[in-house]
Structures are given as structure tokens and as C-alpha cells.
Design an enzyme around this catalytic site. Structure first.
Site, PDB file in Angstrom:
ATOM      1  CG  HIS A 196      -3.347 -14.438   8.236  1.00  0.00           C
ATOM      2  ND1 HIS A 196      -2.017 -14.503   7.889  1.00  0.00           N
ATOM      3  CD2 HIS A 196      -4.041 -14.294   7.075  1.00  0.00           C
ATOM      4  CE1 HIS A 196      -1.897 -14.416   6.570  1.00  0.00           C
ATOM      5  NE2 HIS A 196      -3.102 -14.276   6.058  1.00  0.00           N
TER       6      HIS A 196
ATOM      7  NE  ARG B  88      -7.368 -10.917   4.673  1.00  0.00           N
ATOM      8  CZ  ARG B  88      -6.577 -11.720   3.959  1.00  0.00           C
ATOM      9  NH1 ARG B  88      -6.578 -11.645   2.633  1.00  0.00           N
ATOM     10  NH2 ARG B  88      -5.787 -12.587   4.554  1.00  0.00           N
TER      11      ARG B  88
ATOM     12  NE  ARG C 293      -7.366 -17.091   4.380  1.00  0.00           N
ATOM     13  CZ  ARG C 293      -6.478 -16.177   4.008  1.00  0.00           C
ATOM     14  NH1 ARG C 293      -6.389 -15.038   4.674  1.00  0.00           N
ATOM     15  NH2 ARG C 293      -5.686 -16.393   2.980  1.00  0.00           N
TER      16      ARG C 293
ATOM     17  CB  THR D 209       3.724  -6.659   1.252  1.00  0.00           C
ATOM     18  OG1 THR D 209       2.678  -5.749   1.577  1.00  0.00           O
ATOM     19  CG2 THR D 209       3.694  -6.930  -0.248  1.00  0.00           C
TER      20      THR D 209
ATOM     21  CG  HIS E 269      -3.834 -18.469   7.376  1.00  0.00           C
ATOM     22  ND1 HIS E 269      -3.658 -19.823   7.146  1.00  0.00           N
ATOM     23  CD2 HIS E 269      -3.886 -17.889   6.154  1.00  0.00           C
ATOM     24  CE1 HIS E 269      -3.609 -20.038   5.845  1.00  0.00           C
ATOM     25  NE2 HIS E 269      -3.747 -18.882   5.228  1.00  0.00           N
TER      26      HIS E 269
ATOM     27  CE  LYS F 232       7.403  -1.332  13.787  1.00  0.00           C
ATOM     28  NZ  LYS F 232       6.275  -2.035  14.446  1.00  0.00           N
TER      29      LYS F 232
ATOM     30  CB  ALA G  95      -0.931  -0.005   1.215  1.00  0.00           C
TER      31      ALA G  95
ATOM     32  CD  GLU H   6      -5.886 -18.150  -2.159  1.00  0.00           C
ATOM     33  OE1 GLU H   6      -4.660 -18.259  -2.298  1.00  0.00           O
ATOM     34  OE2 GLU H   6      -6.423 -17.154  -1.622  1.00  0.00           O
TER      35      GLU H   6
END
Length: 539
Positions: A345, A380, A284, A44, A238, A36, A17, A116
């Protein structure tokens, strides 16, 4: 001595992003990007599966929208979902134009698309099983070519700066105090637009698939600056993180189940069909809860994911990263099942933003996992996260280009005052509080919740925050203290949100309230005089 930095735009975070936004503005503005750690250390880089997008003629925007809404358990904002999905093809094309090398099919003519959990079509474009690495390395390469982008690695933002704007009569964000891990000093970074792209907050849990940097910094800073946050109770676990003492936080991608991998009990028996007709391809939250249930029922330390029935060449071609890592640990996935456990996750909630990524504080934007766009709802759907990063970064960049010419230069603020603090000789307090925080969040605010567990967590977080604030007020800050302070704030927001939701929906499962309410509502936390007031807004 502290240093002063002035740019047009300050991007806090260096994942997909943040780098997408920086690249989209660099043709007109001077951009500072804070990382950081090393620039490749964010979430990512570790994303394996891929990016969901409507690329196949048999697929459609409507199908992708409906799949996302279904996975989100009624809490997705349809306008946000549609806005994102309609721009998915353009987002992928932009990545291809940057040089991302996505995997092609066996003929080499088209890109290979996988499937998925929660998806009704093959729509996951990927780069083998290391999509995040391919995206991140490509974007970093492009950023390093730009003369208008300055990268500041090993810098962690401490708090945001704001100043009154005479034009609007409101406060606007004008930068941040930033701890330089090289010099161990707090510097001032100021800009006319500030973007939070700091990722999620899964490090608040004991077991997580995320890197150490996922400590919710952007969400905590925005909250302290007066921005609303939403749906913090929805933490995605996850289902499959590799279970091995030397594995660290190694994620086993959902694409394995998309290509036929089976979840099994220690005795080799499959079990997912007892929990959902979609079995291993259920969303999930369902899969994670099923694994958690079976582990507790059997007293097992882990369960198993098995793809050894597929041809070895297929496994080698599609999952080289996972095979290599497992071999390092003595597991040959072409012959053996992988030991797996659920792990924190993804943070589905975050800082409330509009379709341009704007927060409640003028000139402050939030994009990626830090933000709450309404896309993910209560759960999500797999591979929508990187898509959201690209789409909203491009949208925010466009809005900044349109508005920044009207924004006046910022006023320089005083340097960070460290004159009344001393060096700590008891850093053990930080490590102890860090461990205690993550453990009680795992035990009391994890995959399955109860009122009593949340009450215990509420009591513990109040005591911890008091200790942390006392420590923060008296000693020089460092990276660990900044992250601990932010994680404690995140824990409070998660607990408050979970206490308010009197139902089970998506990723929030309560034994006291096992049913789903007929009306879906977001949980919005509003900062008021440094305390939080919780209200509900109908979806």
C-alpha cells in the site's frame, strides 16, 4: 523528432504533492507538470480515508505527534513529525480555500472527524469515503485555470539531467529526459528546479492497492542521479484490500474499522483481540500481520471485514463509494461481510530530503511518497500521507521562491540518442520479467521475511537486472520498459535494506530476528560508483 521544453520549474508527478507545489509557484514562475497517464490516475485519486490534522479542541499537536511516533515504532524523526503536525491545520485550511468539500457533521456546523488505527482522537477530516478524489479533482480544476502551469499528460520521465554549477562547485539537476507516450519519442524537459512527486513503489509487489503508475520512478531516478535513499525495507501492507477476481486493486478504507467494522475468520469468529488489545484499531502493521498469520494458519484465501451490524443509513452516508463498488460485485455491505486480504500500500522510505524537500543533488526536490522526511518511521500512521504531501509541497515551494532568483539558466543538452537501438520483436520478455519480479518480491520480501527468502530474492534480482539492462541497451524504450527498469532498481533497494536490518521493527518482520533492537537506526543507502554501500545513521 524529439522536442525541447524549457520552464522555470519542472514537476514530475501530478498527485496532491505535485499539484500543490505547482499551484504555490504559479503566481511567479512557469511550471511544467508531467503526468504518466491522465492527470487523475495517481494514488491521490484513490485515497479513501482522509487527512489527519489537529482540528478539534479536545485534540492537541502533542497528542498527534505522540500517536505518530508510537505507530512509527521508534524510527520517526520527532522534529519532522512536529514540523508536519504543527502545519496540519493550515494545510487543511489551504485545501478548503481551494474548494475541497469536506464532509460536515449531522448539524452541518462543523466538519465531521473520524478515527483510524493508531489515533487517540477523532482527527481525520474527510470527504465521505473518497477524500483523495475530492482533493485531486479540486486541485486539477485550479491547475487548469492557471496560465502559468502547463500539463503534459502521458509523459514518463526516463532519467534526470545534471550539469556542473560554477557557483557552488557541485552538480545541479537541470531537467529530465521524458518519454512522450503520444509520439513515442524521448523529449528534453529542462528547468532551474526539478521536483520529484512520483508517488511510491508498491507496484513492485504482486498484490497492491495502488494504481499501475506506482512503480517507484522518482526514487529510482534519484538513486541513479546520486541521491541517498532511506528505509526502503518498510513497505506498508494495507490490511484490507477487497478480495474478488473482478475487484482489481480496490482498497477498503481503514475508516470502516474506525467506525466499528470487525475483522472475522471464515467461521464468523473475531480474532484481532488475540494479537493486540486495540483489536481492529491497532496500527496497520499489526493488523496486516495478524490477517496474514490467520490466512496461512487456516489455509484461507481471504478473511472478512463486517460492518453490517451498523444501521444501513449510517453505512450509506459514510461509505457510499465502497457500498457502490461492492454492490457491483454482488456484495451488500449492509448485510454481508466483505472478503479482504492485505496488499502492498505505501512506501515509507524514499529519497532523503530536508524540511524543504531538498535532495542531495542541488535543485532537485522530492515530496510526497517519493521522499523520506522521517515522518513515518517504521510504519506510517493512517491518514498522515496526504498531510505530508501538502505540508512539504508548501515548504518546498517557499524555498524555491526564495532561492530560484539566484539560480542561473540551464545549458541546453543534446537530444536523446536512439540511433543505435532497434524496435523489439520480443516484448514478451518485458511482461515475463515484470510478472516474475512482482511475484518473487511478494513471496520472498513480503509481510514476513527470513534470511533465506531475502537471499533468494537477491539472486533473482541480479539476474533480472542483467536481462533488463541488456534489453534497455539494445531496443527502443517504451512505458513498460521504463517502469520495469525502475521497479527492478526499487526491488534491489528494498532487498538490500531488508538484509541489513537484523531485527523486527514496524513493517519489517523477520522470523530470524523477531526482537527489536534497543537502539533505533535508519537504513541509509548511498550510491557509490553506481553501486550501493549501506551505512546506518543513528536517529
Amino acid at each position: 523528432m524529439s522536442e525541447y521544453h524549457l520552464h522555470d520549474v519542472l514537476v514530475i508527478g501530478s498527485g496532491a504533492a505535485g499539484l500543490t507545489l505547482a499551484l504555490s509557484l504559479a503566481d511567479q514562475y512557469r511550471v511544467a507538470v508531467l503526468s504518466k497517464g491522465e492527470i487523475n490516475e495517481g494514488s491521490t485519486w484513490f485515497a479513501q480515508g482522509g487527512i489527519a490534522a489537529v482540528l478539534d479542541n479536545d485534540d492537541s499537536v502533542e497528542a498527534h505527534v505522540q500517536d505518530t511516533i508510537s505507530a512509527g515504532a521508534g524510527l520517526c524523526h520527532e522534529d519532522s513529525v512536529r514540523y508536519t503536525v504543527e502545519r496540519s491545520k493550515a494545510a487543511i485550511q489551504w485545501l478548503i480555500d481551494q474548494g475541497v468539500d469536506f464532509t460536515r457533521d449531522s448539524e452541518g456546523d462543523d466538519y465531521h472527524l473520524t478515527k483510524e488505527g493508531g489515533h487517540s482522537h477523532r482527527r481525520i477530516i474527510h470527504s465521505a469515503d473518497a477524500t483523495g478524489k475530492a482533493v485531486q479533482s479540486t486541485l486539477v480544476e485550479q491547475v487548469k485555470k492557471s496560465e502559468n502551469i502547463s500539463i503534459f499528460d502521458h509523459h514518463i520521465a526516463v532519467d534526470l539531467l545534471s550539469e556542473p554549477d560554477t557557483n557552488s562547485g557541485k552538480f545541479r539537476c537541470s531537467g529530465a529526459y521524458v518519454y512522450d507516450r503520444h509520439t513515442q519519442q524521448v523529449d528534453v524537459f529542462q528547468a532551474r528546479a526539478v521536483i520529484l512527486a512520483t508517488g511510491g513503489a508498491s507496484k513492485v509487489y504482486l498484490y497492491t492497492s495502488n494504481p499501475d503508475s506506482a512503480s517507484g520512478d522518482g526514487i529510482a531516478m534519484a538513486w541513479r542521479a546520486g541521491c541517498r535513499v532511506a528505509n526502503m525495507e518498510f513497505n506498508q501492507f494495507h490490511p484490507t484490500c477487497l478480495y474478488h477476481p473482478k475487484a482489481g486493486s480496490f482498497l477498503v478504507t481503514e475508516a470502516l474499522r474506525g467506525e466499528g467494522a470487525k475483522l472475522k475468520l471464515p467461521n464468523g469468529q473475531r480474532f484481532m483481540d488475540r494479537f493486540d488489545e486495540r483489536a481492529e484499531l491497532a496500527p496497520r502493521d499489526i493488523v496486516a500481520r495478524a490477517i496474514d498469520h490467520e490466512m496461512k494458519r487456516l489455509g484461507a484465501d481471504c478473511l472478512y471485514l463486517d460492518i453490517s451490524h451498523k444501521p444501513a443509513d449510517f453505512i450509506n452516508d459514510h461509505f457510499p463509494t465502497i457500498k457502490k463498488r461492492c454492490l457491483e460485485l454482488g456484495i451488500d455491505i449492509t448485510k454481508d461481510a466483505m472478503p479482504v486480504v492485505p496488499a502492498a500500500h505505501y512506501t515509507c522510505g524514499g529519497v532523503v530530503v530536508d524540511k524543504h524537500g531538498q535532495t542531495d543533488l542541488d535543485q532537485l526536490y522530492a515530496i510526497g511518497e517519493t521522499s523520506f522526511t522521517g515522518l513515518h518511521g517504521a510504519n506510517r500512521m493512517a491518514s498522515n500521507s496526504l498531510l505530508e504531501c501538502i505540508v512539504y509541497a508548501k515548504s518546498a515551494a517557499l524555498h524555491i521562491k526564495q532561492t530560484l532568483p539566484t539560480i542561473k539558466p540551464v545549458n541546453q543538452v543534446p537530444s536523446w540518442d536512439a540511433s543505435r537501438v532497434t524496435d523489439s520483436d520480443e516484448d514478451v520478455v518485458i511482461s515475463h520479467n515484470w510478472d516474475e519480479l512482482r511475484r518473487f518480491m511478494w513471496d520472498y520480501v513480503g509481510i514476513v521475511r527470513t534470511r533465506k527468502r531475502l537471499e533468494r530474492a537477491t539472486h533473482r534480482i541480479k539476474l533480472l537486472q542483467k536481462e533488463i539492462q541488456e534489453y534497455y541497451s539494445n531496443y527502443r524504450i517504451g512505458n513498460d520498459l521504463v517502469e520495469l527498469r525502475n521497479l527492478a532498481m526499487i526491488a534491489e533497494l528494498i532487498i538490500r535494506s531488508a538484509m541489513q536490518r537484523k531485527e523486527s521493527r514496524g513493517l519489517h518482520y523477520s522470523l530470524d530476528h523477531p526482537n527489536q533492537n534497543p537502539i533505533a537506526r535508519d537504513t541509509i543507502l548511498v550510491p557509490t560508483n553506481f553501486a550501493a554501500q549501506t551505512i546506518f545513521v543513528r536517529n
